[in-house]
Design an enzyme around this catalytic site. Structure first.
Site, PDB file in Angstrom:
ATOM      1  N   SER A 136       1.461   4.543   2.048  1.00 19.27           N
ATOM      2  CA  SER A 136       1.417   5.173   1.433  1.00 19.27           C
ATOM      3  C   SER A 136       0.374   5.236  -0.247  1.00 19.27           C
ATOM      4  O   SER A 136       1.292   4.341  -0.573  1.00 19.27           O
ATOM      5  CB  SER A 136       1.992   6.157   1.476  1.00 19.27           C
ATOM      6  OG  SER A 136       1.462   7.397   0.761  1.00 19.27           O
ATOM      7  N   TYR A 149      10.650   8.378  -0.934  1.00 20.59           N
ATOM      8  CA  TYR A 149       9.544   8.347  -0.141  1.00 20.59           C
ATOM      9  C   TYR A 149       8.439   7.346  -0.685  1.00 20.59           C
ATOM     10  O   TYR A 149       8.256   6.049  -0.818  1.00 20.59           O
ATOM     11  CB  TYR A 149       8.848  10.152   0.123  1.00 20.59           C
ATOM     12  CG  TYR A 149       7.541   9.442   1.327  1.00 20.59           C
ATOM     13  CD1 TYR A 149       7.384   9.113   2.483  1.00 20.59           C
ATOM     14  CD2 TYR A 149       6.507   9.328   0.898  1.00 20.59           C
ATOM     15  CE1 TYR A 149       6.423   8.708   3.451  1.00 20.59           C
ATOM     16  CE2 TYR A 149       5.129   9.621   1.373  1.00 20.59           C
ATOM     17  CZ  TYR A 149       5.216   8.694   2.808  1.00 20.59           C
ATOM     18  OH  TYR A 149       3.740   8.807   3.760  1.00 20.59           O
TER      19      TYR A 149
HETATM   20  N1  LIG Z   1      -0.337  12.692   6.198  1.00 19.98           N
HETATM   21  C1  LIG Z   1      -0.319  12.106   5.409  1.00 19.98           C
HETATM   22  O1  LIG Z   1      -0.677  12.915   4.059  1.00 19.98           O
HETATM   23  C2  LIG Z   1       0.133  10.880   5.097  1.00 19.98           C
HETATM   24  C3  LIG Z   1      -0.234  10.275   3.768  1.00 19.98           C
HETATM   25  C4  LIG Z   1      -0.423   8.931   3.677  1.00 19.98           C
HETATM   26  C5  LIG Z   1       0.313   8.115   4.655  1.00 19.98           C
HETATM   27  N2  LIG Z   1       0.898   8.633   6.000  1.00 19.98           N
HETATM   28  C6  LIG Z   1       1.490   8.213   6.353  1.00 19.98           C
HETATM   29  O2  LIG Z   1       0.886   8.120   8.011  1.00 19.98           O
HETATM   30  C7  LIG Z   1       1.676   8.073   8.923  1.00 19.98           C
HETATM   31  C8  LIG Z   1       1.534   9.090  10.109  1.00 19.98           C
HETATM   32  O3  LIG Z   1       2.042  10.387   9.413  1.00 19.98           O
HETATM   33  P1  LIG Z   1       2.035  11.769  10.250  1.00 19.98           P
HETATM   34  O4  LIG Z   1       0.414  11.746   8.509  1.00 19.98           O
HETATM   35  O5  LIG Z   1       0.654  11.267  11.326  1.00 19.98           O
HETATM   36  O6  LIG Z   1       2.908  12.389  10.047  1.00 19.98           O
HETATM   37  P2  LIG Z   1       3.538  12.225  10.922  1.00 19.98           P
HETATM   38  O7  LIG Z   1       3.460  13.243  12.770  1.00 19.98           O
HETATM   39  O8  LIG Z   1       4.570  13.449  10.637  1.00 19.98           O
HETATM   40  O9  LIG Z   1       4.209  10.790  11.676  1.00 19.98           O
HETATM   41  C9  LIG Z   1       5.722   9.801  11.385  1.00 19.98           C
HETATM   42  C10 LIG Z   1       5.738   9.827  13.225  1.00 19.98           C
HETATM   43  O10 LIG Z   1       6.703   9.244  12.585  1.00 19.98           O
HETATM   44  C11 LIG Z   1       7.695   8.560  13.834  1.00 19.98           C
HETATM   45  N3  LIG Z   1       9.489   8.572  12.951  1.00 19.98           N
HETATM   46  C12 LIG Z   1       9.847   9.163  11.866  1.00 19.98           C
HETATM   47  N4  LIG Z   1      10.575   9.110  11.929  1.00 19.98           N
HETATM   48  C13 LIG Z   1      11.021   7.793  13.556  1.00 19.98           C
HETATM   49  C14 LIG Z   1      11.814   6.888  13.676  1.00 19.98           C
HETATM   50  N5  LIG Z   1      13.336   7.159  13.093  1.00 19.98           N
HETATM   51  N6  LIG Z   1      11.644   6.307  14.796  1.00 19.98           N
HETATM   52  C15 LIG Z   1      10.180   6.188  16.270  1.00 19.98           C
HETATM   53  N7  LIG Z   1       9.690   6.978  15.050  1.00 19.98           N
HETATM   54  C16 LIG Z   1      10.399   8.256  13.715  1.00 19.98           C
HETATM   55  C17 LIG Z   1       7.681  10.881  13.608  1.00 19.98           C
HETATM   56  O11 LIG Z   1       8.470  10.957  15.062  1.00 19.98           O
HETATM   57  P3  LIG Z   1       8.821  11.909  15.959  1.00 19.98           P
HETATM   58  O12 LIG Z   1       6.857  12.828  16.052  1.00 19.98           O
HETATM   59  O13 LIG Z   1       9.522  12.084  17.118  1.00 19.98           O
HETATM   60  O14 LIG Z   1       9.338  12.608  15.222  1.00 19.98           O
HETATM   61  C18 LIG Z   1       6.319  11.047  13.670  1.00 19.98           C
HETATM   62  O15 LIG Z   1       5.313  10.219  14.925  1.00 19.98           O
HETATM   63  C19 LIG Z   1       3.232   7.976   7.840  1.00 19.98           C
HETATM   64  O16 LIG Z   1       4.277   6.004   8.379  1.00 19.98           O
HETATM   65  C20 LIG Z   1       3.025   8.583   6.689  1.00 19.98           C
HETATM   66  O17 LIG Z   1       3.898   7.572   6.001  1.00 19.98           O
HETATM   67  C21 LIG Z   1       0.187   9.972   5.859  1.00 19.98           C
END
Ligand SMILES: NC(=O)c1ccc[n+]([C@@H]2O[C@H](COP(=O)([O-])OP(=O)(O)OC[C@H]3O[C@@H](n4cnc5c(N)ncnc54)[C@H](OP(=O)(O)O)[C@@H]3O)[C@@H](O)[C@H]2O)c1
Ligand SMILES: Cc1cc2nc3c(=O)[nH]c(=O)nc-3n(C[C@H](O)[C@H](O)[C@H](O)COP(=O)(O)OP(=O)(O)OC[C@H]3O[C@@H](n4cnc5c(N)ncnc54)[C@H](O)[C@@H]3O)c2cc1C
Lengths: 244, 448
Positions: A136, A149
């Site tokens: 990120s 984070y």
């Molecule tokens: N959205 C943004 O603006 C943004 C910006 C920068 C970076 N990111 C990064 O992009 C990635 C995907 O995020 P997203 O935006 O698509 O949000 P998200 O849907 O909240 O994705 C996070 C995922 O991580 C999984 N997770 C969390 N803890 C876990 C564990 N202990 N074991 C297995 N899975 C686990 C969650 O699984 P569950 O479904 O089981 O809870 C969820 O599917 C993340 O790394 C996030 O930090 C997002």
């Protein structure tokens, strides 16, 4: 390299689903790894029907289990491994509740590192493949609004950079993804500026291209490279006074 | 995670952008999210918001179903598809046409969800032969909002099925639909265009050509006097490989690259006037010269989809679509009266479509019935509303009704007069305990 198989770690996320679709569209077989993987049955059938590819879901918790055993149990070693897992957490809570802070660090840093080390060994031994880590921009500089984070992501970014360095010349590429804002369930309910906010599909397209071209570090919307350059160049005596 | 399903306050409207309502919108992505939504009441289901008026949102929680859009089962021997309600028709066309399967019924845009197609029991240019969409539905899964999910079909909970097909989302949330696609051998349509100098000629052609798979007419609604009802009738058949140009026979499902344009800004209100509409109509007549030609399925079925956001040409005030159906016996007289009134006022309708419908559908609130349907667009303003009141009277007199998926303004009495099976619909809703749980702005306006 046009990959013929992909493993998605954290496949229930919006970004993970979009990546799965993108790779399947190009004909790659897909393994969806997530907690409560039984709930991914609909996604599995969708990928199989829509794209006529092999798809399956397996149970995976990044903070639990033995990474070696996890990879040992895979039917085949995939061409591409994408680490999507992440946890934004609540900054205020992380500051007072050590358990909450630890969970954020585990989901963004220690857990992903453990699994990717296990993946790296296997890809290195085979001499081919690609590791993608979704980090990120929050890791580019610590800010008071999300530095627990952010610091975990900073650690993950540094890990990916070191891993890339190690695997250079071994046939294995390592790609760091810094998405900026993405419209996902992680950010649902936040007011995000539309011009700075990518859709999950855009992230997936960018990852696909990065894998094909074996890039190193990618941002999704180009503007984020500039924004982060500016943020990183603010001198600390001034930066510490800002409200970011 | 959907901590609070009552999350984002959003300005909600349908395709016509009239009326608008500041409402609460939730977008469930998982079974848990969905369960959280279903524990709230009242609910209004929302697909891709291609219904024109106030059917796809409500003053309670509005549930956007598009993220629950996965294909679940496909039998390539029979063409039977099971999918979640949020799947878009455009995805179905994209995935299955190259495999030789096509939707049994398709509305004039492919940007609709399968759930929306069920809830409006949509009809296509083949209604006279194929019936409406729900005639091809094998079964569906319906969440009643009390934790129950029922399978409904012509055999299981048949009355709930009949209430749900065309029931505008007021009997529950449609979660899954199983329906049959029809086999096609190419992605090409053999299109035949016939000009009709007036209404009588147009209707004669429809009656003569009932054996054709697809038929529709574009009416020049500015024509009056002896030219009243002047139109071009466009007939279509799925092409066989033999129909294609010699070079294409070995690529029967090849598609031309998609070209879409976007309407960049809201047009100012004066842009759509009598002159621009008559120019458009003339252009349309010009490009639709009589005769037979081969066209891709996109321009044939979805000409308007080529311009993204075309609803913005009506400007900020939005627009309304008026679609009525008249029984066969009163069609001729009724259509003449409607077209005369429209031509007299000189209000420009950008789009005016006439179509022969086949037999009435089984859905209690389904729109189609045997006769002729006319659809017209008007800017949403007081002149339009006054005109539409007068058109209502003509439709009432002819024993016809208005299409709920298009409507934004009819009165409750007008609705009741057009839908005699309303009592059955209400009885089923009461029996299954859903009448208070599912409410859209349309339901409130029509006292449903
Ligand atoms: N959205 C943004 O603006 C943004 C910006 C920068 C970076 N990111 C990064 O992009 C990635 C995907 O995020 P997203 O935006 O698509 O949000 P998200 O849907 O909240 O994705 C996070 C995922 O991580 C999984 N997770 C969390 N803890 C876990 C564990 N202990 N074991 C297995 N899975 C686990 C969650 O699984 P569950 O479904 O089981 O809870 C969820 O599917 C993340 O790394 C996030 O930090 C997002
Ligand atoms: C350019 C254009 C051309 C059209 N041509 C035709 C045509 O030729 N024939 C025709 O019949 N219609 C036509 N329509 C209307 C359109 O097909 C219907 O309004 C259709 O219902 C829209 O689907 P949607 O997914 O956008 O649903 P929405 O507009 O979002 O919702 C429509 C109704 O369906 C309900 N609904 C949606 N999803 C669910 C669900 N999962 N469970 C329960 N209820 C649900 C909503 O509550 C609402 O009452 C046209 C519309 C446009 C914009």
């Amino acid at each position: 390299m046009t990959p013929s198989s992909v493993l998605i770690l954290g496949a229930r996320s919006d970004i993970g689903r979009a990546v799965a679709r993108r790779f399947a569209r190009a004909g790659a077989s897909v393994i969806l790894a997530a907690r409560r993987s039984n709930e991914l049955a609909a996604d599995v059938s969708d990928l199989a029907i829509r794209h006529k590819v092999k798809a399956e879901a397996i149970e995976f918790d990044v903070t639990d289990g033995d990474p070696e055993a996890f990879f040992e149990a895979l039917p085949t070693l995939p061409d591409v491994v994408v680490m999507v897992v992440g946890l934004l957490g609540d900054q205020a809570r992380s500051e007072t509740d050590l358990e909450a802070a630890t969970a954020v660090m585990a989901a963004n840093f220690t857990g992903p590192v453990a699994y990717l080390l296990a993946a790296a060994r296997r890809l290195e031994a085979r001499g081919s493949g690609c590791i993608v880590g979704i980090s990120s921009v929050a890791g580019d500089r610590g800010r008071k609004s999300n530095y627990v984070y952010g610091s975990a992501k900073a650690g993950f970014t540094a890990f990916l950079s070191g891993l890339r360095n190690r695997l250079f010349g071994q046939g294995v590429a390592v790609i760091t993804v810094k998405p900026g804002f993405v419209a996902t369930q992680m950010t649902a309910g936040l007011k995000l500026p539309p011009l700075l906010t990518a859709q999950p599909g855009e992230v997936a397209d960018a990852i696909w291209t990065a894998v094909e071209k074996r890039k190193d570090v990618i941002y999704i919307r180009p503007i984020w490279r500039l924004i982060m350059m500016a943020i990183q160049n603010v001198p600390e005596p001034l930066f510490k006074r800002l409200s970011l | 995670m959907l901590a609070n399903p009552a999350c984002t306050p959003t300005l909600l409207s349908g395709w016509g952008r009239y009326p608008r309502l500041e409402g609460r919108l939730a977008t469930p992505r998982t079974a848990d999210d969905l369960a959280a939504c279903l524990s709230s009441a009242p609910l209004a289901a929302r697909g891709n918001a291609r219904s024109y008026g106030d059917a796809s949102f409500g003053s309670g929680l509005t549930v956007d179903m598009r993220r629950l859009g996965r294909l679940l089962d496909f039998d390539d021997g029979t063409g039977e598809l099971r999918c979640e309600a949020g799947v878009l028709l455009s995805e179905i066309v994209e995935v299955f046409t190259p495999r030789g399967w096509f939707p049994p019924v398709t509305p004039g845009t492919k940007y609709v969800t399968v759930g929306g197609m069920v809830a409006s029991d949509v009809h296509g240019k083949n209604h006279h032969g194929a019936g409406s969409f729900c005639d091809h539905v094998v079964s569906l899964r319906l969440a009643l909002g009390d934790g129950t999910v029922l399978t409904c079909s012509p055999h299981e909970h048949p009355e709930l099925f009949a209430a749900t097909c065309g029931g505008m989302g007021l009997t529950g949330l449609v979660l899954e639909v199983t329906f049959r696609l029809v086999p096609v051998r190419t992605s090409v349509i053999v299109q035949e265009t016939i000009r009709a100098p007036d209404l009588a000629a147009a209707m004669e052609i429809f009656e003569r050509e009932v054996g054709r798979t697809y038929s529709v007419a574009w009416i020049d609604c500015l024509a009056s006097g002896p030219d009243l009802g002047r139109s071009v009738i466009v007939l279509g058949e799925h092409a066989a490989p033999d129909d294609l140009e010699p070079g294409r026979c070995d690529a029967p499902f090849a598609r031309p690259p998609a070209r879409t344009r976007r309407v960049p800004v809201d047009f100012p209100a004066f842009a759509l006037n009598r002159l621009s509409v008559s120019l458009f109509n003339r252009l349309y007549y010009g490009t639709h010269g009589p005769g037979r030609k081969l066209v891709d399925l996109d321009p044939y079925f979805y000409p308007l989809d080529a311009i993204q956001d075309w609803n913005r040409i009506y400007g900020r005030g939005g627009f309304v679509q008026y679609q009525c159906v008249l029984p066969l016996e009163t069609s001729r007289e009724g259509l003449e009266a409607l077209l005369t009134e429209i031509a007299r006022v000189g209000l420009a309708s950008f789009l005016a479509v006439l179509k022969r419908l086949g037999r009435e559908s089984f859905g209690y609130l389904s729109f189609p019935r045997e006769g002729y349907t006319l659809a017209l667009d008007f800017p949403a303003n007081p002149d339009t509303f006054a005109l539409l009141e007068r058109l209502d009277r003509i439709v009432l007199e002819g024993g016809g009704r208005l299409y709920l998926a298009k409507d934004a303004r009819m009165s409750a009495p007008m609705f009741r007069a057009g839908y005699p099976r309303l009592a059955q619909f209400n009885a089923v809703r009461r029996r299954y305990g859903v009448e208070r749980r599912f409410r859209s702005a349309l339901a409130e306006r029509l006292e449903l």
